[in-house]
Write a protein that holds these residues in place. Structure first.
Motif, short mmCIF file in Angstrom:
data_model
loop_
_atom_site.label_atom_id
_atom_site.label_comp_id
_atom_site.label_asym_id
_atom_site.label_seq_id
_atom_site.Cartn_x
_atom_site.Cartn_y
_atom_site.Cartn_z
N LEU A 18 0.84 -1.21 0.05
CA LEU A 18 -0.04 -0.03 -0.02
C LEU A 18 0.99 1.31 -0.05
N VAL A 19 1.98 1.34 0.98
CA VAL A 19 2.52 2.56 0.96
C VAL A 19 3.40 2.85 -0.24
N LYS A 20 4.00 1.65 -1.02
CA LYS A 20 4.60 1.75 -2.32
C LYS A 20 3.58 2.48 -3.24
N GLU A 21 2.50 2.01 -3.22
CA GLU A 21 1.66 2.58 -4.16
C GLU A 21 1.03 3.90 -3.95
N LEU A 22 0.83 4.33 -3.02
CA LEU A 22 0.43 5.60 -2.41
C LEU A 22 1.54 6.53 -2.84
N LEU A 23 2.71 6.26 -2.78
CA LEU A 23 3.88 7.20 -2.80
C LEU A 23 4.06 7.34 -4.41
N ALA A 24 3.99 6.28 -5.00
CA ALA A 24 4.13 6.26 -6.29
C ALA A 24 2.99 6.93 -7.30
N GLY A 25 1.82 6.93 -6.45
CA GLY A 25 0.84 7.72 -7.13
C GLY A 25 1.09 9.10 -7.03
N GLY A 26 1.60 9.81 -6.07
CA GLY A 26 1.51 11.14 -5.72
C GLY A 26 1.78 11.76 -4.24
N TYR A 27 1.34 11.03 -3.42
CA TYR A 27 1.21 11.27 -2.05
C TYR A 27 2.59 11.52 -1.50
N ALA A 28 2.74 12.67 -0.93
CA ALA A 28 4.05 12.83 -0.41
C ALA A 28 4.21 12.01 0.93
N SER A 29 5.65 11.36 1.32
CA SER A 29 5.84 10.46 2.34
C SER A 29 5.28 10.95 3.56
N ASP A 30 5.33 12.33 3.86
CA ASP A 30 4.83 12.87 5.21
C ASP A 30 3.42 13.25 5.26
N THR A 31 2.54 12.74 4.22
CA THR A 31 1.24 12.88 4.16
C THR A 31 0.50 12.31 5.65
N PRO A 32 -0.35 12.99 6.31
CA PRO A 32 -0.84 12.28 7.41
C PRO A 32 -1.76 10.89 7.18
N ALA A 33 -1.68 10.03 8.05
CA ALA A 33 -2.22 8.90 7.80
C ALA A 33 -2.68 8.35 9.20
N ALA A 34 -3.57 7.50 9.33
CA ALA A 34 -4.01 6.90 10.43
C ALA A 34 -4.42 5.41 10.32
N ILE A 35 -4.23 4.67 11.65
CA ILE A 35 -4.80 3.26 11.42
C ILE A 35 -5.37 3.24 12.70
N VAL A 36 -6.83 2.93 12.32
CA VAL A 36 -7.83 2.62 13.42
C VAL A 36 -8.30 1.14 13.36
N TYR A 37 -8.09 0.53 14.74
CA TYR A 37 -8.20 -0.89 14.86
C TYR A 37 -9.74 -0.88 15.48
N LYS A 38 -10.72 -1.87 15.03
CA LYS A 38 -11.77 -2.23 15.64
C LYS A 38 -12.59 -0.97 15.96
N ALA A 39 -12.80 -0.11 14.98
CA ALA A 39 -13.47 1.33 15.46
C ALA A 39 -14.83 0.96 16.06
N THR A 40 -15.15 1.68 17.19
CA THR A 40 -16.28 1.49 18.02
C THR A 40 -16.68 0.31 19.12
N TRP A 41 -15.45 -0.60 18.72
CA TRP A 41 -15.46 -1.65 19.73
C TRP A 41 -14.87 -1.25 21.21
N PRO A 42 -15.13 -2.05 22.03
CA PRO A 42 -14.39 -1.74 23.57
C PRO A 42 -12.96 -1.71 23.22
N GLU A 43 -12.31 -2.61 22.29
CA GLU A 43 -10.70 -2.59 22.24
C GLU A 43 -10.29 -1.63 21.23
N GLU A 44 -11.17 -0.63 20.82
CA GLU A 44 -10.58 0.16 19.61
C GLU A 44 -9.37 0.81 19.90
N GLU A 45 -8.47 1.10 18.79
CA GLU A 45 -7.27 1.74 18.75
C GLU A 45 -7.17 2.63 17.69
#
Length: 253
Positions: A171-198
């Motif tokens: 994914l990262v390789k394709e995002l960069l190859a497509g034109g996003y800058a490497s320092d573009t903000p991103a986020a990972i949301v694990y199990k959104a809205t579950w009690p164990e959300e991160e």
């Protein structure tokens, strides 16, 4: 009747009122056990038949539906989030159409909405991004050539990626190859809205590192774009005192 119901992103109380009512009335529930919160099954009435589709093929799911209809029972097909996104509902509906069986859809809250809530995000900020691309990284299931990540990345819009946590390096390789800058903000949301959300904010070039650090390998959404850090957006015209709308006259008029 067969009701396709969106279970919501995870939290039991984020199912719709209509969806909850269908669960309470159902004679048969077929739920996507790999993703749906099993707490929702507590709404099932006594005697309700419950099937976990994680262990079933499409043909087996349809067989249960047909049997239920022949016995004049009400069936709920419970999918995660909103079933219109990666729910594999069309293939079920086409078979039901062929057999002349009635069904309808009850929408649900998608996990991409839950992910935004986890970070208090607005996906569409004036002068930052007015579009949201919902897609996934190509894995064992292909995507059309025109919908490759690299092609979408060229737009620089907000991107929400399903089913991609196990393919982050690609994914990262394709995002960069497509034109996003490497320092573009991103986020990972694990199990959104579950009690164990991160939820973790990072950048494109630290996505892989962030996932490894927190041992996140599945059941997460990836968000990409400047909206993640709310930076440098313009104020909404709708609530600008100088802007005239149908309901009030602006000071600049």
């Amino acid at each position: 009747m067969i009701h396709f119901v969106g279970a919501g992103p995870g939290a039991v109380d984020l199912i719709t009122v209509r969806g909850q009512r269908y669960l309470k009335e159902a004679d048969v529930i077929i739920y996507a056990g790999s993703l749906v919160n099993k707490g929702l099954l507590e709404y099932a009435k006594e005697g309700c038949e419950v099937y976990n589709s994680a262990y079933m093929t499409l043909e087996e799911v349809i067989e249960v539906m047909i049997k239920s209809e022949k016995e004049d029972k009400m069936t709920v097909r419970l999918h995660t989030g909103d079933p219109c996104l990666y729910g594999a509902i069309r293939e079920q509906m086409d078979i039901l159409d062929e057999k002349g069986m009635d069904y309808d859809s009850c929408p649900g809250v998608s996990s991409f909405c839950g992910a935004a809530a986890a970070l208090n995000l607005e996906y569409t900020l004036p002068e930052v991004s007015q579009s949201v691309i919902i897609t996934r990284t190509e894995g064992r299931t292909p995507v059309p050539e025109r919908e490759k990540i690299m092609s979408f990345a060229a737009h620089g819009a907000t991107m929400v990626l399903f089913l991609s946590t196990g393919l982050l390096e690609k994914l990262v390789k394709e995002l960069l190859a497509g034109g996003y800058a490497s320092d573009t903000p991103a986020a990972i949301v694990y199990k959104a809205t579950w009690p164990e959300e991160e939820a973790y904010v990072c950048t494109i070039d630290t996505l892989v590192e962030t996932a490894r650090k927190h041992q996140i390998t599945k059941t997460a959404l990836i968000l990409v774009g400047n909206v993640v850090t709310h930076s440098h957006y313009e104020r909404s015209k709708l609530y600008d005192p100088g802007f005239t709308t149908e309901f009030r006259k602006g000071s600049d008029s």
